[in-house]
Scaffold this active site. Structure first.
Site, short mmCIF file in Angstrom:
data_model
loop_
_atom_site.label_atom_id
_atom_site.label_comp_id
_atom_site.label_asym_id
_atom_site.label_seq_id
_atom_site.Cartn_x
_atom_site.Cartn_y
_atom_site.Cartn_z
N GLY A 198 92.12 92.17 -1.61
CA GLY A 198 92.07 91.26 -0.46
C GLY A 198 91.47 89.91 -0.79
CB SER A 199 91.72 87.05 -1.94
OG SER A 199 90.93 85.91 -2.19
NE ARG A 200 89.84 80.85 3.09
CZ ARG A 200 88.74 80.37 3.65
NH1 ARG A 200 87.78 81.18 4.04
NH2 ARG A 200 88.60 79.07 3.84
#
Length: 230
Positions: A198-200
């Site tokens: 998960g990240s952005r």
């Protein structure tokens, strides 16, 4: 820009996951065979197969890479989502690394259950690709954009607009892969990179752009129109 060339790999699983998936499958099969042959009761075998089957299913889901085509005929001044996820920031900010002026920033947070391939949000030419080491704050925190490890891809569109795409590592995701190369032409439908776990991804746009998404909205990479350039 010349004739648009779409360099798509028609694959359902991303190449970034090949080694991980094959190694995991080898271990699972090996341990399963040992449990089946070496233990009289089959309870440990079935427990192991059930648990690892779920975990392997999560891995397959994480590395899935659907083939997508943006199907609108008019693509000039369109900005599409570079990632699957949820919009966590829509605001005007001061960008001091490249532009040194005000920009509209749209941030998309990817959970571990989202597709983690990243797409180019606009057609254009890659002006710059830079990687920055940094911290690993939780990706949804505001300071993550500037303090976390990240990779920046600066794109000049066919109309002369400059768009910055920032891949950001999070507390868990610590591997950013960027395929963009400085000087190359880039197009919607092409992969910009990949972020593990998960990240952005942040997108910085000119302040006169028209925002087409809202806070909390889910996005589909290469499909959702997040803005239109002026």
């Amino acid at each position: 820009m010349g004739k648009k060339m779409r360099k798509l790999k028609k694959q359902r699983l991303h190449s970034e996951g090949t080694d991980t998936l094959l190694f995991s499958l080898f271990i699972i099969v090996g341990v399963s065979v040992l449990l089946w042959r070496c233990i009289d009761t089959k309870v440990p075998f079935w427990c192991f197969v059930s648990v690892t089957g779920v975990v392997y299913g999560i891995l397959l889901n994480f590395y899935r890479c659907p083939v997508r085509y943006f199907d609108e005929d008019y693509m000039e001044k369109i900005v599409v989502a570079p990632a699957d996820g949820k919009v966590v920031v829509v605001e005007e900010v001061m960008e001091n690394e490249y532009f040194h002026d005000r920009r509209l920033m749209i941030s998309i947070f990817m959970s571990p259950f989202n597709v983690h391939a990243n797409w180019f949000p606009v057609d254009g030419r890659v002006k710059s690709v830079r990687h920055f080491d940094g911290n690993y704050h939780r990706a949804w925190l505001p300071k993550a954009s500037s303090e976390n490890e990240h990779a920046d891809v600066l794109i000049e569109t066919t109309e002369g607009h400059e768009v910055l795409v920032r891949q950001i590592a999070g507390a868990i995701a610590r591997r950013i892969v960027t395929y963009a190369k400085e000087g190359e032409e880039c197009y919607i439908d092409e992969h910009l990179g990949f972020i593990k776990l998960g990240s952005r991804v942040d997108v910085y746009l000119p302040v006169d752009s028209r925002i087409c998404v809202r806070m909390g909205q889910s996005t589909t990479g290469d499909q959702t129109v997040i803005a239109r350039l002026h």
